[in-house]
Design a protein around this motif. Structure first.
Motif, mmCIF file in Angstrom:
data_model
loop_
_atom_site.group_PDB
_atom_site.id
_atom_site.type_symbol
_atom_site.label_atom_id
_atom_site.label_comp_id
_atom_site.label_asym_id
_atom_site.label_seq_id
_atom_site.Cartn_x
_atom_site.Cartn_y
_atom_site.Cartn_z
ATOM 1 N N SER A 1 0.831 -1.197 0.000
ATOM 2 C CA SER A 1 0.000 0.000 0.000
ATOM 3 C C SER A 1 0.870 1.253 0.000
ATOM 4 O O SER A 1 1.872 1.332 0.706
ATOM 5 N N LYS B 1 1.329 2.246 -7.014
ATOM 6 C CA LYS B 1 0.703 1.401 -8.050
ATOM 7 C C LYS B 1 -0.404 2.164 -8.784
ATOM 8 O O LYS B 1 -0.463 2.147 -10.003
ATOM 9 N N THR B 2 -1.273 2.839 -8.041
ATOM 10 C CA THR B 2 -2.388 3.551 -8.655
ATOM 11 C C THR B 2 -1.889 4.691 -9.528
ATOM 12 O O THR B 2 -2.428 4.927 -10.618
ATOM 13 N N CYS C 1 -2.803 5.024 -13.467
ATOM 14 C CA CYS C 1 -3.401 6.231 -14.058
ATOM 15 C C CYS C 1 -2.529 6.811 -15.153
ATOM 16 O O CYS C 1 -3.018 7.173 -16.229
ATOM 17 N N PHE D 1 -11.056 -0.439 -16.935
ATOM 18 C CA PHE D 1 -10.517 -0.370 -15.579
ATOM 19 C C PHE D 1 -11.572 -0.939 -14.644
ATOM 20 O O PHE D 1 -12.716 -0.491 -14.647
ATOM 21 N N ILE D 2 -11.194 -1.923 -13.860
ATOM 22 C CA ILE D 2 -12.130 -2.569 -12.936
ATOM 23 C C ILE D 2 -11.539 -2.519 -11.530
ATOM 24 O O ILE D 2 -10.368 -2.835 -11.333
ATOM 25 N N SER D 3 -12.387 -2.122 -10.588
ATOM 26 C CA SER D 3 -11.987 -2.138 -9.195
ATOM 27 C C SER D 3 -13.224 -2.290 -8.333
ATOM 28 O O SER D 3 -14.264 -1.702 -8.635
ATOM 29 N N ARG D 4 -13.117 -3.052 -7.280
ATOM 30 C CA ARG D 4 -14.231 -3.181 -6.338
ATOM 31 C C ARG D 4 -14.328 -1.942 -5.454
ATOM 32 O O ARG D 4 -15.366 -1.674 -4.881
ATOM 33 N N ALA D 5 -13.233 -1.202 -5.341
ATOM 34 C CA ALA D 5 -13.193 -0.038 -4.457
ATOM 35 C C ALA D 5 -13.719 1.206 -5.170
ATOM 36 O O ALA D 5 -13.122 1.667 -6.145
ATOM 37 N N LYS D 6 -14.824 1.742 -4.684
ATOM 38 C CA LYS D 6 -15.426 2.931 -5.287
ATOM 39 C C LYS D 6 -14.469 4.126 -5.214
ATOM 40 O O LYS D 6 -14.364 4.905 -6.163
ATOM 41 N N LEU E 1 -11.218 4.113 -5.312
ATOM 42 C CA LEU E 1 -10.199 3.933 -6.338
ATOM 43 C C LEU E 1 -10.758 4.237 -7.721
ATOM 44 O O LEU E 1 -10.120 4.915 -8.526
ATOM 45 N N ARG E 2 -11.971 3.754 -8.016
ATOM 46 C CA ARG E 2 -12.603 4.047 -9.313
ATOM 47 C C ARG E 2 -12.760 5.548 -9.489
ATOM 48 O O ARG E 2 -12.481 6.088 -10.571
#
Length: 102
Positions: A54, A58-59, A63, A83-88, A90-91
């Motif tokens: 963390s 990475k993010t 981007c 782009f797929i992420s479960r974390a809103k 991050l999206r």
């Protein structure tokens, strides 16, 4: 570079002399300065898989890579990105920071 008050990577922005006046614009954000390793990830050919703890960037790499690919290929009508992420959170971050992201 690590924040001396913690173990968090610091963000360094690139502002050229030509862009100094743009700092007054509330909607303009200067580009981040990428490390050599980050630049290799962003500008490499093909698919890239990035692992890291963390807060290691990475993010930011994702981007910048999406933006880099979009700028190189936006004139190609068959170009698309997913782009797929479960974390809103991050999206939303990616949506706000990647030009051409829909």
């Amino acid at each position: 570079m690590l924040d001396p008050k913690g173990n968090t990577p610091m963000k360094v922005y690139e502002v050229t002399y030509d862009n100094i006046e743009r700092l007054q614009e509330l909607t303009w954000y200067p580009p981040l300065h990428l490390t050599e390793e980050e630049r290799l990830i962003v500008e490499s050919n093909g698919t890239v898989l990035v692992f890291g703890r963390s807060g290691c960037g990475k993010t930011i790499c994702i981007c910048n890579r999406m933006d880099y690919d979009w700028r190189r290929s936006s004139s190609d009508p068959s170009f698309s990105q997913l782009f797929i992420s479960r974390a809103k959170k991050l999206r939303n971050f990616v949506k706000e920071n990647v030009e051409g992201f829909i």
